[in-house]
Scaffold this motif. Structure first.
Motif, short mmCIF file in Angstrom:
data_model
loop_
_atom_site.label_atom_id
_atom_site.label_comp_id
_atom_site.label_asym_id
_atom_site.label_seq_id
_atom_site.Cartn_x
_atom_site.Cartn_y
_atom_site.Cartn_z
N THR B 341 76.76 -42.69 -98.71
CA THR B 341 76.75 -42.43 -97.27
C THR B 341 76.89 -40.93 -97.05
O THR B 341 77.91 -40.33 -97.42
CB THR B 341 77.91 -43.18 -96.57
N PHE B 438 72.18 -47.25 -89.15
CA PHE B 438 71.77 -48.31 -90.09
C PHE B 438 70.68 -49.16 -89.45
O PHE B 438 70.53 -49.16 -88.23
CB PHE B 438 72.97 -49.18 -90.52
N THR B 443 74.40 -57.83 -92.52
CA THR B 443 75.16 -57.16 -93.58
C THR B 443 75.49 -55.72 -93.20
O THR B 443 76.62 -55.25 -93.37
CB THR B 443 74.37 -57.18 -94.90
N GLU B 444 74.51 -55.01 -92.66
CA GLU B 444 74.74 -53.61 -92.28
C GLU B 444 75.80 -53.52 -91.19
O GLU B 444 76.63 -52.62 -91.19
CB GLU B 444 73.44 -52.97 -91.80
N ARG B 445 75.74 -54.45 -90.27
CA ARG B 445 76.72 -54.44 -89.19
C ARG B 445 78.13 -54.71 -89.75
O ARG B 445 79.11 -54.10 -89.35
CB ARG B 445 76.35 -55.52 -88.15
N THR B 469 71.89 -48.24 -84.31
CA THR B 469 71.06 -49.20 -85.04
C THR B 469 69.57 -48.97 -84.80
O THR B 469 69.16 -48.50 -83.75
CB THR B 469 71.41 -50.65 -84.63
N TYR B 473 63.25 -50.06 -90.98
CA TYR B 473 63.59 -48.95 -91.86
C TYR B 473 62.79 -47.70 -91.47
O TYR B 473 63.29 -46.58 -91.55
CB TYR B 473 63.33 -49.31 -93.33
N THR B 489 73.67 -44.24 -94.48
CA THR B 489 73.81 -44.83 -95.81
C THR B 489 72.42 -45.00 -96.41
O THR B 489 71.52 -45.53 -95.76
CB THR B 489 74.52 -46.19 -95.71
#
Lengths: 312, 604
Positions: B341, B438, B443-445, B469, B473, B489
């Motif tokens: 990160t 992210f 999962t990212e949250r 958010t 990508y 990250t």
């Protein structure tokens, strides 16, 4: 003739409206593909190169007009991601999606109509309550749970292990049935509740009309009432529902079904195009959906007249 | 009885649908031993070597095309091995001229692109053409960064309009089989770049014949040729004209002590590729991938983290469940990369600031955040506790990794973090709002929420840490490459086994839109990087790498890092050692039938 002309003009305006709004959304709010197509350590000039290659540096109206020309000449270009011609992608994936979705769509609607009729005619009885209860239960379960549950149950050693978990190596009827059964069951389970409840409401409304009471008074049997009077007179809403679901079946496919069952249809292609911002594919899918909607609207008008002569 | 009552109605339903085709079905899930069925957790973006930018594409490309070099199949640490090249390159004393001879009598596969559809001889000119394509804007290539500002005349060739008739001084075919590359300055990683799918050799005829659709019509000289390709998978069949090079365990770096359990010995002396057909399934959904593997429809799976409980008997040591161990080989391997990160050093709220005092305060803040980060918990919750946490930016798989490196930077120290904040005047009301970028996913949250809870432990108000958010990508990359994300990250997969590949992520001139996403710019670091970039692997160079690693740690530029551990499972009927490292894929040609099946096949 006047009606056909009216429909065509109306359809063209609809296509222009849908394409303009969706293109606007794609360009201003969709993902910018530049950053997935540049290599590592790209320089500012390389980023500009990619933007130029993608036509991102052209004015909006110029790009929109190019899009309309592409749509009307059916020269849809090539995918920015894979390089494959969009026409070839559509030729490859649309038949697969159709073959995948049609059985579930047909069986789901037929079963929905039958269960809806039974529930409507036995309104308030235990069979109506059972059908309604099961419908609500079916509607409450997530599509994902149904897919994974059926996969485990029917396709793995944890369950019956009768069908392939995934794939689409269809060579003959037998392999087609093997690959399509579990996705079809999933589709039926997830749509049956919605279909049944919709058709039940339609049939109940129809059953309460005067002509049904008259038919009853004349001593018509329940079967005659159901098939000849209620079902026949409900054909307009049934036609509307079925016809306007067709574009979704033809073009959208089902992302979840295709992803989880490894089926190379249009749903996955469309989803990937949306998330990656692959505009040539998106433009084709949106444009074709609009065209099919217009054609279906015209066809539906004709069917209305066939099933109900009162409509002029 | 319970099972029976459950199955009967179900079977009735299936029969009613007319879909149950019992006998036929069993054949479709049985293993055919001349077929290897591989699964991937993602799909290739493009099969044109110049655009094969993801690991999944590379897997296929290196099997459909030839690269000059590859890594030895079994040797660890990785060692270079000639592939289409006859030998390792002859390098001039100044390290600037590389001369490479390619093997004789290697042919492209038969294809419509050639006259009379007959594949022709692969030549040195084809290699030159293939590299030139990366510098032709029409190609939309993604691998030019490997050779940019490295080869004499190549960048000028592009600046002059990418005219293929124009020769390039530094990239020439001396004759049909000899390639000469002249470098602007020594580039020790050059041979590594020639193992990658990006450097695979394409015939000009195919590019001209298929245009952009070369992406789905590969025409190479690799061990396999493509039979079909779509969003769900790809099927490759053996290239029957592939050169005859008997398999030698010794040459491939076989280590009997650690590799005898994979049953590779019976393949000794045979000619790869061993399998007639390779079916690759692209299955992004963990549950579907696992179900297909368990049902016997796949020979290989990278077990999803969500299934680790069902796969592993114990985590330390890593032991497979007995029922799985009976049927499957198993390997726990570290990824050739890491997750880190980065702080955006271009953001004056957290990074560089013209005022030296604020600059120092910002550094203290970054260090406090790093110290408050709990790697143990991150590993435990998101990586099943089997990832390897390491200090800095040289991951464990890199040959220059220092196992004795001071681990202070990855040990949570709340007291020190609070002291840092206090001593630099950071109070709850003065702390800046943090924006963590992210892509939108559960999962990212969850990771974001965990980060927020870590920071709460040093008094960072929850309301001051915000998610930023992004739907895809591409959007996320656009934002951080435009320096709009404060903390991001990133997962980095190494392109070759040389820590230069991760250290360059913090080299000043590589700042965004380059891969230095932290926009870090330290003079001492930059000097060391420049000096080491022309050095061959040596203890002195390793020392310089490690110094750079320490500089990054001390400047608190990144919260780093973790290398994820992958659990690979494959059918015992397949004799192979799968590998995903450094883009991977070359091992397909060595995947063979297991000994028992091999015997059967011979008898047939």
């Amino acid at each position: 003739m006047r009606i056909i002309l009216h429909n065509i003009i109306h359809g063209l305006l609809l296509i222009l409206g849908v394409t303009l709004i969706s293109f606007l959304l794609m360009v201003w709010f969709g993902p910018d593909q530049t950053y997935t197509l540049i290599g590592k350590n790209a320089t500012a000039s390389q980023i500009m190169e990619v933007r130029h290659e993608l036509n991102y540096d052209q004015p909006f109206m110029r790009r929109y007009l190019d899009y309309l020309v592409e749509l009307f000449t059916l020269d849809l270009g090539a995918s920015n991601s894979s390089g494959e011609q969009v026409n070839s992608i559509l030729r490859r994936t649309l038949p697969v999606s159709l073959a995948l979705m049609l059985p579930g769509f047909i069986i789901g609607n037929l079963l929905g109509i039958v269960l809806g009729l039974i529930a409507a005619f036995r309104k308030g009885t235990w069979s109506d309550r059972l059908i309604t209860g099961l419908s609500v239960t079916g509607m409450s379960i997530s599509f994902l749970i149904i897919i994974i549950g059926l996969q485990v149950l029917l396709s793995t050693p944890y369950g019956l292990n009768l069908f392939p978990v995934r794939g689409w190596q269809v060579e003959d009827l037998s392999s087609y049935l093997a690959y399509v059964t579990v996705p079809t069951l999933s589709l039926i389970l997830v749509t049956l509740g919605y279909n049944t409840r919709f058709y039940r409401a339609v049939f109940i409304e129809e059953s309460s009309r005067e002509h049904i009471r008259t038919a009853r008074a004349f001593g018509a049997s329940p079967a005659t009432l159901m098939w000849r009077h209620v079902l026949k007179n409900s054909l307009v809403p049934i036609t509307t529902r079925i016809m306007f679901s067709i574009p979704l079946v033809v073009i959208s496919g089902s992302l979840l079904i295709e992803s989880y069952f490894g089926i190379p249809g249009i749903g996955k292609v469309s989803f990937d195009a949306i998330t990656s911002g692959d505009q040539p594919i998106l433009k084709a899918v949106v444009g074709l959906t609009a065209v099919i909607f217009v054609l279906i609207q015209i066809a539906t008008d004709f069917i209305y007249r066939l099933v109900d002569p009162r409509i002029s | 009885m319970k099972n029976l009552s459950f199955r009967v109605p179900l079977l009735v339903l299936l029969l009613a649908l007319g879909a149950c085709n019992g006998g036929d079905q069993s054949t479709s899930t049985e293993i055919s031993h001349s077929v290897y069925r591989h699964s991937m957790d993602g799909a290739p973006n493009n099969l044109d070597p110049a655009r094969s930018s993801n690991i999944y594409a590379n897997f296929l490309v290196v099997n459909l095309y030839d690269t000059l070099y590859r890594y030895k199949y079994l040797a660890r640490p990785y060692q270079l091995e000639p592939n289409l090249a006859e030998n390792l390159p002859e390098i001039s004393a100044d390290g600037l001229t590389y001369t490479i001879r390619i093997k004789p009598d290697v042919y492209f596969i038969d294809d419509l692109a050639f006259p009379e559809s007959k594949g022709r001889l692969v030549s040195a000119q084809d290699f030159v053409y293939s590299i030139k394509r990366h510098f032709d804007p029409q190609t939309r290539a993604q691998g030019a960064w490997l050779w940019q500002n490295r080869i004499v005349g190549l960048d000028d060739w592009k600046a002059n309009g990418s005219d293929y008739k124009q020769e390039i001084t530094g990239l020439r075919a001396l004759d049909g089989r000899t390639i000469q590359i002249q470098l602007i300055s020594p580039y020790p990683q050059l041979v590594h770049t020639l193992t990658q799918g990006f450097s695979a050799i394409v015939p000009r005829e195919a590019v001209e014949y298929y245009g952009r659709e070369l992406a789905i019509h590969p025409v190479g000289s690799g061990p396999y040729r493509l039979l079909s390709f779509n969003t769900a998978g790809a099927v490759m069949v053996r290239n029957s004209d592939f050169r005859q090079e008997p398999f030698s365990l010794e040459n491939e770096g076989y280590d009997p002590a650690s590799q005898s359990r994979y049953g590779l010995e019976h393949l000794e002396g045979l000619t790869p590729p061993f399998m007639d057909r390779i079916e690759v399934e692209f299955i992004g959904e963990d549950a579907a991938r696992w179900n297909a593997f368990i049902a016997g429809e796949l020979d290989f799976v990278k077990a999803p983290v969500s299934q680790f409980d069902q796969v592993l008997e114990s985590r330390n040591p890593l032991v497979l469940k007995p029922e799985l161990a009976e049927n499957f080989h198993f390997q726990a391997t570290l990824e050739s990369g890491f997750v880190h990160t980065d702080f955006n050093m271009d953001d004056p709220r957290i990074g560089y600031h013209p005022n030296p005092e604020t600059n120092a305060r910002n550094k203290a803040l970054r260090c406090a955040i790093s110290k408050a980060f709990d790697w143990e918990k991150r590993n435990e919750i998101f990586y099943y506790g089997i990832g390897q946490v390491f200090p800095g930016i040289i991951p464990p798989v890199a040959p220059e990794f220092n196992p004795d490196q001071d681990r202070t930077s990855i040990i949570r120290d709340l007291k020190a973090a609070r002291e840092l904040l206090k001593s630099h005047g950071w109070t709850a009301d003065k702390l800046p709002d943090l924006e963590i970028g992210f892509t939108s996913s559960v999962t990212e949250r969850q990771m974001f929420e965990q980060f927020r809870s870590f920071m709460a432990d040093i008094g960072y108000p929850r309301g001051k840490i915000h998610p930023l958010t992004f739907a895809s990508y591409g959007d996320y990359a656009q934002a951080y490459l435009n320096r709009e994300v404060m903390l991001m990250t990133i997962g980095w997969t190494m392109d070759y086994p040389d820590a230069e590949n991760t250290i360059q992520l913090f080299y000043g001139p590589n700042a965004t839109p380059g891969s230095n996403t932290a926009n870090y710019n330290n003079e001492e670091f930059n000097r060391l990087f420049r000096d080491s970039s022309t050095m061959l692997a040596s203890p002195a160079r390793t020392e310089m790498y490690r110094k750079m690693n320490q500089i990054v740690i001390e400047d608190c530029v990144t919260i780093s890092g973790i290398s994820r551990k992958m659990i690979l499972l494959w059918n015992r009927d397949i004799a192979m050692l799968p590998d995903r490292s450094f883009l991977g894929g070359h091992f397909f040609r060595f995947a063979g039938p297991g000994k028992a099946n091999f015997k059967n096949r011979q008898e047939e």
